[in-house]
Motif scaffolding. Structure first.
Motif, PDB file in Angstrom:
ATOM      1  N   SER A  60      38.604  28.716  36.000  1.00 22.74           N
ATOM      2  CA  SER A  60      39.165  29.869  36.482  1.00 22.74           C
ATOM      3  C   SER A  60      39.456  29.566  38.235  1.00 22.74           C
ATOM      4  O   SER A  60      39.369  28.421  38.411  1.00 22.74           O
ATOM      5  CB  SER A  60      37.918  30.872  36.419  1.00 22.74           C
ATOM      6  OG  SER A  60      36.870  30.503  37.356  1.00 22.74           O
ATOM      7  N   HIS A  61      39.978  30.711  38.538  1.00 22.75           N
ATOM      8  CA  HIS A  61      40.131  30.545  40.151  1.00 22.75           C
ATOM      9  C   HIS A  61      39.311  31.911  40.595  1.00 22.75           C
ATOM     10  O   HIS A  61      39.139  32.716  40.059  1.00 22.75           O
ATOM     11  CB  HIS A  61      41.413  30.579  40.646  1.00 22.75           C
ATOM     12  CG  HIS A  61      42.450  31.631  40.388  1.00 22.75           C
ATOM     13  ND1 HIS A  61      43.754  31.772  41.011  1.00 22.75           N
ATOM     14  CD2 HIS A  61      42.148  32.889  39.902  1.00 22.75           C
ATOM     15  CE1 HIS A  61      44.029  32.973  40.500  1.00 22.75           C
ATOM     16  NE2 HIS A  61      43.348  33.684  39.887  1.00 22.75           N
ATOM     17  N   THR A  62      38.975  31.787  42.077  1.00 17.59           N
ATOM     18  CA  THR A  62      38.519  32.794  42.505  1.00 17.59           C
ATOM     19  C   THR A  62      39.227  34.046  42.959  1.00 17.59           C
ATOM     20  O   THR A  62      38.789  35.195  43.208  1.00 17.59           O
ATOM     21  CB  THR A  62      37.529  32.492  43.833  1.00 17.59           C
ATOM     22  OG1 THR A  62      38.517  31.847  44.697  1.00 17.59           O
ATOM     23  CG2 THR A  62      36.496  31.217  43.339  1.00 17.59           C
ATOM     24  N   TYR A  95      29.392  30.862  39.048  1.00 21.13           N
ATOM     25  CA  TYR A  95      29.997  29.790  38.477  1.00 21.13           C
ATOM     26  C   TYR A  95      28.986  28.638  38.445  1.00 21.13           C
ATOM     27  O   TYR A  95      28.054  28.632  39.417  1.00 21.13           O
ATOM     28  CB  TYR A  95      31.243  29.330  39.121  1.00 21.13           C
ATOM     29  CG  TYR A  95      32.371  30.484  39.423  1.00 21.13           C
ATOM     30  CD1 TYR A  95      32.912  31.053  38.324  1.00 21.13           C
ATOM     31  CD2 TYR A  95      32.520  31.062  40.665  1.00 21.13           C
ATOM     32  CE1 TYR A  95      34.089  31.995  38.441  1.00 21.13           C
ATOM     33  CE2 TYR A  95      33.371  32.312  41.083  1.00 21.13           C
ATOM     34  CZ  TYR A  95      34.139  32.442  39.958  1.00 21.13           C
ATOM     35  OH  TYR A  95      34.967  33.771  40.132  1.00 21.13           O
ATOM     36  N   HIS A 117      30.383  33.839  34.260  1.00 23.15           N
ATOM     37  CA  HIS A 117      31.717  33.740  34.597  1.00 23.15           C
ATOM     38  C   HIS A 117      32.852  34.098  33.594  1.00 23.15           C
ATOM     39  O   HIS A 117      33.882  34.364  33.883  1.00 23.15           O
ATOM     40  CB  HIS A 117      32.205  32.008  35.051  1.00 23.15           C
ATOM     41  CG  HIS A 117      31.639  31.428  33.786  1.00 23.15           C
ATOM     42  ND1 HIS A 117      32.006  30.978  32.588  1.00 23.15           N
ATOM     43  CD2 HIS A 117      30.289  30.507  33.918  1.00 23.15           C
ATOM     44  CE1 HIS A 117      31.297  30.126  31.918  1.00 23.15           C
ATOM     45  NE2 HIS A 117      30.198  30.055  32.860  1.00 23.15           N
ATOM     46  N   SER A 130      35.152  26.918  38.968  1.00 22.89           N
ATOM     47  CA  SER A 130      36.145  27.850  39.531  1.00 22.89           C
ATOM     48  C   SER A 130      36.740  27.009  40.747  1.00 22.89           C
ATOM     49  O   SER A 130      36.153  26.630  41.457  1.00 22.89           O
ATOM     50  CB  SER A 130      35.630  29.133  39.872  1.00 22.89           C
ATOM     51  OG  SER A 130      36.670  29.892  40.266  1.00 22.89           O
ATOM     52  N   HIS A 170      40.519  30.593  31.812  1.00 20.59           N
ATOM     53  CA  HIS A 170      39.684  31.820  31.739  1.00 20.59           C
ATOM     54  C   HIS A 170      40.744  32.855  31.141  1.00 20.59           C
ATOM     55  O   HIS A 170      40.042  33.600  30.145  1.00 20.59           O
ATOM     56  CB  HIS A 170      39.580  32.412  33.387  1.00 20.59           C
ATOM     57  CG  HIS A 170      38.726  33.369  33.324  1.00 20.59           C
ATOM     58  ND1 HIS A 170      38.286  33.962  34.641  1.00 20.59           N
ATOM     59  CD2 HIS A 170      37.950  34.173  32.389  1.00 20.59           C
ATOM     60  CE1 HIS A 170      37.646  34.912  34.464  1.00 20.59           C
ATOM     61  NE2 HIS A 170      37.284  35.248  33.246  1.00 20.59           N
ATOM     62  N   SER A 178      43.634  35.003  35.702  1.00 23.97           N
ATOM     63  CA  SER A 178      42.765  33.752  36.079  1.00 23.97           C
ATOM     64  C   SER A 178      42.854  32.468  35.182  1.00 23.97           C
ATOM     65  O   SER A 178      43.101  32.900  33.780  1.00 23.97           O
ATOM     66  CB  SER A 178      41.233  34.101  36.264  1.00 23.97           C
ATOM     67  OG  SER A 178      40.552  32.789  36.548  1.00 23.97           O
ATOM     68  N   PRO A 179      43.252  31.372  35.338  1.00 24.96           N
ATOM     69  CA  PRO A 179      43.087  30.418  36.606  1.00 24.96           C
ATOM     70  C   PRO A 179      44.594  30.838  37.487  1.00 24.96           C
ATOM     71  O   PRO A 179      44.681  29.584  38.321  1.00 24.96           O
ATOM     72  CB  PRO A 179      42.784  29.374  36.143  1.00 24.96           C
ATOM     73  CG  PRO A 179      43.479  29.015  34.899  1.00 24.96           C
ATOM     74  CD  PRO A 179      43.630  30.315  34.312  1.00 24.96           C
TER      75      PRO A 179
END
Length: 195
Positions: A60-62, A95, A117, A130, A170, A178-179
């Motif tokens: 994922s990314h934040t 995460y 997550h 992430s 994600h 996401s991501p």
């Protein structure tokens, strides 16, 4: 005598911080910035262990601010943990690990604790990694990609992941961006990626 006392004291955690977790420092693997190093708050979660090895890695990314230096990334880790615990009311950072664009890996919940997550179905059967930042319009720095891939290889080497593990974005599991479009496009070329 005094010299050895100073060495011993330097090895002890700072009051109020968790001691480094040796299970997250596996031999032959990349260095991981421990919670005590980024000054993470102690977890309030019950210690629910992952049933290792797990079959999935969820990337994922934040979707927040990026970080490009260890000082920036350590601050971003504290920001993310504060958001998860104080604003969202979660018991810890969500995460298992986070990746900074400084090319370093940051310990979240670590190798063996269930993350928060990807929802109750996927959290117990996956490792959540992430990337810190928003990757809709641009991809992460190459050193960040290499750090994540090195971490995943470490997990496979030490039996945290099954030999035939699968990497998922994600968005492959939940309705989310996401991501991020650029990271997701890169992710699709990784070994073990499965939509």
């Amino acid at each position: 005598m005094t010299h050895w006392l100073l060495v011993l004291m330097a090895a002890l955690p700072v009051l109020g911080q968790e001691a480094p977790n040796p299970e997250n420092m596996l031999p032959g693997c990349p260095d991981i910035v421990q919670r005590s190093e980024w000054m993470g708050l102690p977890s309030k979660c019950p210690k629910k262990s992952l049933n290792l090895p797990v079959e999935y890695v969820v990337i994922s990314h934040t979707a927040g601010s990026p970080c490009f230096s260890p000082a920036e990334c350590e601050q971003q880790m504290r920001n993310i943990q504060a958001y998860h615990m104080n604003t969202l009311g979660w018991c810890d950072i969500a995460y298992n690990f986070l990746i900074g664009e400084d090319g370093l890996i940051y310990e979240g919940r670590g190798w063996s604790i269930i993350g928060a997550h990807t929802g109750p179905t996927w959290n117990p059967i996956s490792l959540g990694i992430s990337f810190m930042g928003n990757f809709m319009e641009r991809g992460p720095a190459p050193r960040a990609i290499r750090a994540a891939q090195s971490l995943i290889n470490c997990g496979k080497l030490h039996g945290v992941l099954t030999p035939q593990y699968m990497i998922k974005g994600h968005r492959d599991i939940q309705r989310t961006l996401s991501p991020g479009a650029k990271l997701y496009s890169n992710l699709q070329s990784w070994p073990h990626y499965h939509e």
